[in-house]
Motif scaffolding. Sequence first.
Motif, PDB file in Angstrom:
ATOM      1  N   LYS A  99     -59.492  28.495  42.277  1.00 12.59           N
ATOM      2  CA  LYS A  99     -59.472  29.034  40.920  1.00 12.59           C
ATOM      3  C   LYS A  99     -60.835  29.581  40.545  1.00 12.59           C
ATOM      4  O   LYS A  99     -61.854  28.914  40.744  1.00 12.59           O
ATOM      5  N   PHE A 102     -63.022  31.407  37.270  1.00 11.16           N
ATOM      6  CA  PHE A 102     -63.074  31.928  35.904  1.00 11.16           C
ATOM      7  C   PHE A 102     -64.166  32.984  35.902  1.00 11.16           C
ATOM      8  O   PHE A 102     -65.346  32.662  35.835  1.00 11.16           O
ATOM      9  N   ARG A 153     -55.024  20.858  35.035  1.00  8.89           N
ATOM     10  CA  ARG A 153     -54.308  21.932  34.340  1.00  8.89           C
ATOM     11  C   ARG A 153     -53.598  22.860  35.316  1.00  8.89           C
ATOM     12  O   ARG A 153     -52.627  23.520  34.947  1.00  8.89           O
ATOM     13  N   ASN A 208     -50.021  21.144  36.141  1.00  7.40           N
ATOM     14  CA  ASN A 208     -48.872  21.429  35.273  1.00  7.40           C
ATOM     15  C   ASN A 208     -48.860  22.891  34.813  1.00  7.40           C
ATOM     16  O   ASN A 208     -48.177  23.239  33.868  1.00  7.40           O
ATOM     17  N   LEU A 209     -49.625  23.708  35.521  1.00  2.00           N
ATOM     18  CA  LEU A 209     -49.605  25.153  35.330  1.00  2.00           C
ATOM     19  C   LEU A 209     -50.003  25.594  33.927  1.00  2.00           C
ATOM     20  O   LEU A 209     -49.590  26.650  33.462  1.00  2.00           O
ATOM     21  N   LEU A 210     -50.785  24.753  33.206  1.00  2.00           N
ATOM     22  CA  LEU A 210     -51.412  25.261  31.987  1.00  2.00           C
ATOM     23  C   LEU A 210     -52.379  26.369  32.380  1.00  2.00           C
ATOM     24  O   LEU A 210     -52.662  27.270  31.610  1.00  2.00           O
ATOM     25  N   ILE A 211     -52.897  26.237  33.604  1.00  2.00           N
ATOM     26  CA  ILE A 211     -53.699  27.297  34.197  1.00  2.00           C
ATOM     27  C   ILE A 211     -53.023  27.717  35.484  1.00  2.00           C
ATOM     28  O   ILE A 211     -52.574  26.875  36.249  1.00  2.00           O
ATOM     29  N   GLU A 212     -52.944  29.020  35.695  1.00  2.00           N
ATOM     30  CA  GLU A 212     -52.333  29.490  36.927  1.00  2.00           C
ATOM     31  C   GLU A 212     -53.396  29.570  38.009  1.00  2.00           C
ATOM     32  O   GLU A 212     -54.403  30.257  37.832  1.00  2.00           O
ATOM     33  N   ARG A 267     -40.131  28.816  35.881  1.00  2.00           N
ATOM     34  CA  ARG A 267     -40.836  28.932  34.605  1.00  2.00           C
ATOM     35  C   ARG A 267     -41.858  27.811  34.492  1.00  2.00           C
ATOM     36  O   ARG A 267     -41.546  26.651  34.730  1.00  2.00           O
ATOM     37  N   PRO A 268     -43.098  28.165  34.121  1.00  2.00           N
ATOM     38  CA  PRO A 268     -44.117  27.117  33.969  1.00  2.00           C
ATOM     39  C   PRO A 268     -43.702  26.091  32.911  1.00  2.00           C
ATOM     40  O   PRO A 268     -44.064  24.920  33.020  1.00  2.00           O
ATOM     41  N   GLU A 269     -42.931  26.520  31.901  1.00  2.00           N
ATOM     42  CA  GLU A 269     -42.488  25.570  30.871  1.00  2.00           C
ATOM     43  C   GLU A 269     -41.680  24.435  31.502  1.00  2.00           C
ATOM     44  O   GLU A 269     -41.796  23.282  31.119  1.00  2.00           O
ATOM     45  N   ARG A 321     -43.958  21.979  33.140  1.00  2.00           N
ATOM     46  CA  ARG A 321     -44.695  21.144  32.192  1.00  2.00           C
ATOM     47  C   ARG A 321     -43.817  20.073  31.580  1.00  2.00           C
ATOM     48  O   ARG A 321     -44.305  19.032  31.147  1.00  2.00           O
ATOM     49  N   MET A 381     -48.845  15.301  29.908  1.00  2.00           N
ATOM     50  CA  MET A 381     -50.296  15.377  29.946  1.00  2.00           C
ATOM     51  C   MET A 381     -50.896  14.749  28.686  1.00  2.00           C
ATOM     52  O   MET A 381     -50.381  14.902  27.590  1.00  2.00           O
TER      53      MET A 381
END
Lengths: 282, 241, 311
Positions: free
Chosen positions: B9, B11, B45, B48-52, B71-73, B76, B81
Amino acid sequence: MATTVAVPTRSSALRVRVSKTAIRGAEMAVGTILVILILQTVLRFNLLDEDLWKLYLPSFLDGIVLSLRYLGIILPLSVVIGFTIGWARISRFRTLSWPLSVFVDFFRGVPPIIVVIFAAVLGPSLLPARFQSQDIGIIIAALTLAMHSGAYQSEIFRAGFMSVPRGQLEAAQSLGMTNGAAMRFVVLPQALRLSIPPLANEFAVVIKDTSLLAIVGGFELFGSSFIFEQQILFSPGNQLSWIFVVWTAVALVYFVMTFAVTELLNAIDRRYHVKGLEAVTV
Amino acid sequence: MIRVEELEKHFGALHVLKGVSLEVQKGEVLVIIGPSGSGKSTLLRCINLLIEPDSGRVFLDGTQVNRRDIRPEWVRQQVGMVFQSFNLFAHLTALQNVTLGPIRVLGTDPTTAGAQGRKLLARVGLADKADAYPAQLSGGQQQRVAIARALAMNPKAMLFDEPTSALDPEYIREVLDAMAALARDGMTMIVVTHEMGFASEVAKRILFMDAGRIIEEGSPEEIFHSPKQERTRMFVGKILR
Amino acid sequence: MPATFDEQRRSRVRIVDILLAILVTVGILAYILDVLALRWGLSTAYIGRSYPNYLKAAWISLYVTTIAYFIGMGIGFVLGWARSVRTLPLARVMAARRREAVAAADGGSPGAGLFLGTLLVYGIKYYVRRTADAYVAIIRGTPLFVQIVFVWSAVLVFYPRLDPLVQGLLAGVIALTANTGGYQSEIFRAGIQTVHSGQVEAGRAIGLSRWGAMRYIVLPQAVRLVIPPLTNEYIGLLKASSLLAVVGSVPELTTFGRSEAFQTFHIFEAFALVVGIYLLITVPVSKVVEWIERRYRIPGLGIQAPRTARV
């Protein structure tokens, strides 16, 4: 120093609130009467002059009705515009937010009266001929007033959205909510609550701004009174002090309207107030 | 249960995760320690795919879940979390915080959700605080509500992101107790924490992360008392002192 | 705080987004201008010829605004200070006085005169504050239009022989001064109140007098707080000065633009010039204020709290 904090139960809290509003109202009424009495003495006029009211009452009442009608158009429309733009502007998509920020800067940077004056003239010319009529200019002017207030309200709503901490959105997503659901059930309720107190101020401004329509011939309270004043000033035999009566009465009506609207919104604010959910001020 | 392979990852220019892989068995508690900025929060994160993640694979029960067609939802919902700063919904009471997910996401009817919610609040010892707003609760109570909120979605696993770091010392114990109880009930957990007592008691394995990599892995005994890597030794030395 | 899932998806389309944003913005603006110019004609000759007159009119606007603003600042500061005074419940003040008096009289009973004095001071303080409150409520609760016309009427009645321009200027400056005084008092009140009362306490504790605490502790913090809103108030007042158009005899920017538009029928040009001048003054100044607010905020000190991570 030790301070004791009484924890009110639900019903006693309600009673305290009601009486608080009542006290504020009574206080305002007494204060207003005092101010009027002082004005009357200093400027030597009588607010309840019967001779004047016989002449003035029709245009006074018509003016109030027309003012309320304009408000009925402008206020809801401005909220819709303000909310939509405020929401759109927190979007990360610049395609959406840049044109809107130009819109907002324009309406916030230019005095509303100018927009009103020129919208009433320039606006109708852009419409097809069959829509042309005497009143269309005034209606367009009213619409631009709604846009003007909408621009200011969009900043209020945007600030409301932005002051919801990002963690709230993250927490909602971590429960498996879609962006839409997180917005609807978590961010929006908080943002709206934070927006109510500044909205109360802005609504008062909208009420006062309806008076601008007088300058393009929308004879609401201010306009009709202005016309009436010109008649008094230039007809012989009338008392000059009457114009003070007129303007005191007009000021009083606007004052009551703005007071009522702000108190109403404040009451809503208290009703939906959540402890710990305030726009943070230091 | 949860398996992560070669997560990367960035940023912007910052390389936060540099190929992280780990696996957690069902019912296991994994503790991750490491200095701030080492990528622990980002790793959680990503799970749970809060961040891809930029690249790498996340598996849940053997299924890869960071795929376009999942779906990431949904992911999650399966993985609860708990955040460092609680993130309780400020406009809702404790009970409403707990029931919001079931009602709005799972479509549970409000009465059932309410009953479940009260049970969960009782489980974290807050049965009497159901109608309190977050601002009326202490930090420890808020964090326990947050745990109940995550549990309400009936997750297969739970992620804890430094759940006690924002707490006053006197409230840390109650939150750790709630977490330990959860672990005893067989919940699969990944916990980022610096609470060594909790880690030794509850976790079987500890990971030490630094600068986006897993530096060392071992039992609490090994990590705390005989770390193999120099960096682990320095870090453990600092937090144990 | 790391970015969310969706932000990253968005960052991929950033470049397309920026280009599209510029295109859409410029496109819409160009379209509006084009439609208006097509309909009303755009005479660059007129603009080139008469823009100095518009600048002169703008100068009058600025002139009236500036005078009103600085007189209003005096009013605003005094009112703001008066309104920032916190009144304790009377009973508590009296009780404290009694304790002091008892201590001073060393057991003897304190004189009634002392209590009357306290009551008097308390009453005066209270009514000064309430009067200031009433003033601000009236200013904020009624349209500036009505305020201007009210003052104008008074001038017409009491000084009917003056030149109309002087009458208009007099009425305008008085009304604008009274108006901005009320609004500025809100700013000063917030500024003074925002400085925590603990700060005054701490100042008194190191031996400063009441005024000393005001001078060295409250004011330095308050000034920093009020400068951005005060600048915004100047902008607001400049825009408000356009309402002098109702008087008609003061050739400020709006009045001038309106009469030019209807006399020369260069309506669109007049509109563009007036709007352009206002925007040239207001937008840069408020952008600079916003920037200064972000740039020079003392952490933890602000009328609006600093924002941390937000949605």
